[in-house]
Design a protein around this motif. Structure first.
Motif: not given
Lengths: 292, 355, 291
Positions: A113, A180, A183, A187, C2-7
């Motif tokens: 992640y 996805d 997530l 968010r 993953k496409k969405q990642l945490f910054g």
């Protein structure tokens, strides 16, 4: 469907398979319910005897040693009871499983992640651990544990064992399969990385955690070489170490108390087998999922 | 002669579920029979019992001059086309077609001949050396059929083979299957839940409900003379209007003083009366026609479907649908429906059977 | 990825730290030491060590005992893999086909996974014991059985015990594999082919190829490493060191023989073998035989 003979034959084959697996266990159990002398005289037993309590209570309490009674001879060494060994095996199994799950879940989370510098590098390092089973790095591992003063401690027993990546890969695979959108929704709900992990990912992984726990508990419980090497304090002996002691007795040419040796085998195998049987759905799931 | 006879066929599962409750039907040699009904009616179970993929709890199945219910599927001289095609994924199309013949020890020449012919019939010649995952849905379906054709069996069995295709392909394939069957002259049993498919393809339709046969007949018979309430409402789209009416003095009473003379004598005092939406014509109030009865109709909703129009409304308290050509004008103001009393179907309210 | 990642966040570092720490201390360091030791020869009095380049490796690879050990490992692994897979496949096929009692059979066949190899070995010690064991008498009936003095018999027992323990795991995977073959494909095959043996070899077995390949790697790894306790309990490499797998030899030479250099070199060789096996497995999973 239409051939009765074939169907009967299938059942016979399956039953033979079961017998093949169960026969040694049955003999071991049956023999454990007799006295050592009886076995020494008559060989291993196929039928139950009447010494069940004698054998098991003696073994668990440590009253009877693993050697044959030899009339008060000082050869008689009363070792620590199987009850204590049982306790240590439980601690090892639980510690190993829990430790492995915690560090792999967190490491896999970081890998999947996040994109962070050195992230890829760390992944490859973790991957590397798949390449060297413990048996092969055992001597240096021993040296290091000794240097850290962790010999004869639970920490020293468990930590080196959890240094491999198998569970990490498994959780990585699982996390990758989670959509996805989850997530994204989190968010939008203002969940940061810690929140997401704790409130969403962990509950979602419940069945996976259970599956891995069962497998790892069995693996930890059944550890053989490492406990043998780094444990000299009797009070830390695991059941598998007890097994090794029986072998040592045989090596020295002494006669072990057969009934208690068998009983030890039964006790050593019973909890993992029970867990696999009662939680078989999770166990099978854990095995099959790791194929992917 | 490849006549297929089911006699008192019963299927009860170990959990008690009765999928077939004594089914009797004879399918003639070369006939294209369609088993149709809603989910759970037992049509697939019956097909699978004919194929040998399910055991028969009681009763007898004969194909040609043999009793087949205790034979292995491979011995029954049937071929089946599955809903999901069930092609062998690791074999080429050619091998998929040839497999059944190879196992039956046909000569290489004969196998090659049959495979080529089936490929030609189904336009698969280009694809013979491809694997199933390289084919489209329609192509896979044709390979599934080819596999059945090369066997030259006594009966073809189709298990909803078109359900996984898009609508356009489906209509196309429907024709192809029917044409192929007529050309080869092989007895065929085709299972579907789609009554349109049944009506367009069948020589005879077998309507099933809850493990029992409701009616066996040609599409014409089943449409014009449904033997039960179930058949009446299942066949035909939009479905037949069904109304509870009381009977007195040879008249059907719709309530509110509305009545229509009945052409047949009826012993019951309450019946279900059915008229198909397409047999009703919507006219302005006051219109009459020779030989037709009229009932006042209030319009609730109109659905334009392009060539057709559906009008939802009421006759008294009864909800009624009218289907008409969209060229026709919609009456404004008060309206009536006109219909021929001969188009009335009467059913016993208790049993559902046709009177 | 993953496409969405945490910054940017400190979280990944914290989360990956425990595993990295443990790996560094208990894997990387010992592994590095192993590699380092492999290039040295210990002075017989333990006073120092000399750098000998690849001498240890050459010695290991050319020594007769290593060759014997390698040969034994190959034979042992092949037989263990083959028999445990074959028996498990056979049982899985039958279990897949029976209508009644499948759940019971399944439970009664999967439990042996949880039995430690050492425990299995110990039971075998008694069951094959000259005076006590029925199996000793049983096999003696057919030939002059004595696993203490005859290498063939010793190998035989080891294979038997190793297979016994591994059947359960293979059974689980094979059964899952069989049940993942679409039912309709099996039914189409039933219509196309009367003989179920033939159906098995032409349809089912090819479709099981991914599972079979996967299990092959698992079983080879098992035979190479996880059978260590069985050997330690049953034969300890006897007679005359003829029943030592490569990993057992590493242990004996290192711990009991105090030949740290040679033993480390052998470890590194083993590591390379495992690396190759692992790479094959991962490569294969990427290009899975996909139908």
């Amino acid at each position: 469907m239409y051939n009765k003979h074939k169907t009967i034959l299938n059942h016979v084959i399956l039953i033979l398979g079961i017998v093949f697996l169960m026969l040694p266990i049955w003999i071991a159990f049956a023999s454990s319910t007799h006295t050592a002398e009886h076995i020494a005289r008559e060989g291993v037993q196929f039928w139950l005897g009447d010494n069940f309590w004698g054998t098991y209570s003696g073994l668990l309490s440590g009253e009877s040693g693993l050697f044959a009674e030899t009339d008060g001879n000082s050869d008689q060494v009363k070792g620590v009871g199987a009850g204590i060994m049982l306790k240590n095996s439980i601690i090892l199994g639980l510690g190993f499983a829990i430790g492995k799950i915690i560090i792999s879940m967190t490491a896999a989370y970081a890998i999947v992640y996040f994109r962070f510098p050195l992230g890829n590098f760390f992944f490859w390092i973790i991957f590397l651990t798949l390449l060297l089973p413990l048996e092969v790095r055992i001597i240096p591992s021993y040296e290091i544990v000794a240097q850290l003063g962790l010999l004869n401690s639970y920490t020293g027993l468990i930590l080196p064992l959890i240094a491999s990546a198998t569970a990490t890969f498994f959780f990585r695979q699982y996390y990758k399969s989670i959509p996805d959108e989850l997530l994204e929704a989190a968010r939008l709900d203002n969940a940061g990385p810690l929140r997401f992990f704790w409130d969403i990912l962990v509950p979602l992984s419940r069945t996976m955690i259970a599956a891995i726990f069962i497998i790892m508990f069995v693996v930890g419980w059944n550890q053989y070489l490492w406990p043998i090497l780094m444990t000299t304090d009797e009070n830390l002996y695991t059941l598998l170490l007890g097994i090794k002691n029986v072998v040592n007795v045989l090596e020295e040419g002494k006669i072990p108390a057969f009934n208690r040796a068998f009983a030890l085998s039964i006790i050593a195998m019973l909890p993992p087998v029970m867990i696999v049987i009662f939680f078989q759905r999770w166990f099978i799931k854990g095995l099959v999922e790791t194929e992917k | 002669m490849a006549k297929l006879e089911l006699t008192s066929v019963v299927k009860t599962y170990p959990n008690g579920h009765e999928a077939a409750k004594g089914v009797n039907v004879t399918i003639e040699d070369g006939e294209f029979a369609v088993f149709v009904g809603p989910s759970g009616c037992g049509k697939s179970t019956l097909l699978r019992m004919i194929a040998g993929l399910e055991t028969v709890t009681d009763g007898e199945i004969r194909l040609g001059d043999r009793v087949i219910n205790t034979l292995e599927p491979a011995d029954r001289d049937i071929a089946m086309v599955f809903q999901n095609y069930a092609l062998y994924p690791h074999m080429t199309v050619r091998k998929n077609l040839a497999y059944g013949l190879i196992n039956r020890r046909f000569s290489k020449e004969e196998i090659e001949k049959r495979v080529q012919e089936a490929a030609r019939l189904l336009q698969l010649e280009e694809y013979l050396d491809r694997r199933p995952q390289q084919l489209s849905g329609g192509q896979r379906q044709r390979v599934a059929m080819g596999r059945a054709i090369v066997r030259e069996p006594e009966a073809f069995l189709f298990d909803e083979p078109l359900s996984n295709l898009d609508a356009k392909l489906r209509t196309q394939m429907r024709l192809e299957i029917k044409r192929l069957q007529k050309r080869l002259g092989v007895t065929a049993v085709y299972v579907t839940h789609d009554q349109v498919e049944a009506m367009t393809m069948a020589d005879r339709i077998v309507v099933l409900n809850h493990g029992r046969i409701e009616q066996v007949g040609t599409p014409h018979e089943v449409y014009h003379k449904p033997a039960s309430l179930f058949v009446a409402s299942f066949i035909g789209s939009p479905s037949m209007n069904l109304m509870d009416v009381s009977v007195g003095n040879g008249q059907a009473l719709f309530g509110e003083g509305l009545m229509v003379p009945l052409s047949q004598t009826v012993s019951q005092s309450e019946v279900k009366l059915g008229v198909r939406p397409e047999r009703l014509s919507l006219e302005a109030a006051g219109t009459t026609a020779e030989g037709r009865v009229s009932l006042p109709f209030s319009v609730n909703l109109v659905e334009e479907l392009g060539a057709n129009r559906l009008i939802y409304g009421q006759i008294g308290e009864h909800s009624v649908t009218v289907s008409q050509n969209s060229d026709l004008p919609l009456p404004s103001g008060e309206a009536v429906v006109l219909f021929d009393p001969a188009d009335i179907h009467l059913f016993d309210s208790q049993s559902g059977n046709r009177i | 990825m993953k496409k969405q990642l945490f910054g940017h966040s400190v979280v990944p570092y914290i989360f990956i730290a425990p595993q990295l720490a443990i790996i560094s201390i208990f894997f990387l360091w010992p592994a590095a030491q192993s590699v380092q030791l492999s290039f040295y020869l210990e002075d017989p009095w333990g006073l120092g060590s000399t750098f000998v380049w690849f001498d240890n490796y050459i010695e290991a690879l050319t020594s007769e005992s290593y060759y014997n050990s390698a040969l034994f490992t190959v034979i042992f692994s092949s037989f263990v893999a083959f028999f445990s897979m074959a028996i498990a496949l056979f049982l899985a096929v039958k279990a897949d086909v029976v209508i009644r009692g499948q759940a019971t059979y399944k439970v009664l066949l999967i439990w042996a996974y949880a039995v430690a190899p050492a425990v299995a070995g110990l039971m075998a010690v008694f069951l094959f014991n000259q005076h006590l064991g029925p199996f000793y008498a049983f096999f003696n009936f057919f030939w002059d059985y004595d696993h203490k003095i005859d290498a063939f018999d010793a190998t035989f027992v080891l294979i038997l015990v190793a297979v016994w323990k591994q059947v359960s795991v293979n059974f689980v995977y094979f059964l899952a594999g069989l049940q993942s073959i679409p039912k309709a494909v099996k039914e189409a095959a039933a219509i196309d082919c009367k003989s179920d043996t033939r159906r098995f070899w032409t349809i089912v077995f090819p479709l099981l190829a991914p599972t079979t390949f996967f299990l092959l790697i698992i079983n080879l790894t098992y035979a190479l490493f996880e059978t260590f306790p069985i050997i330690d309990v049953l034969t300890r490499g006897r007679p005359g060191g003829e029943t030592r797998t490569l990993v057992y030899k590493v242990y004996q030479d290192g711990f009991l023989g105090a030949d740290l250099g040679g033993s480390s070199a052998q470890s590194v060789i083993l590591m390379i073998i495992v690396m190759i096996l692992t790479i094959i497995q991962f490569r294969y999973i990427e290009r899975k035989i996909h139908y």
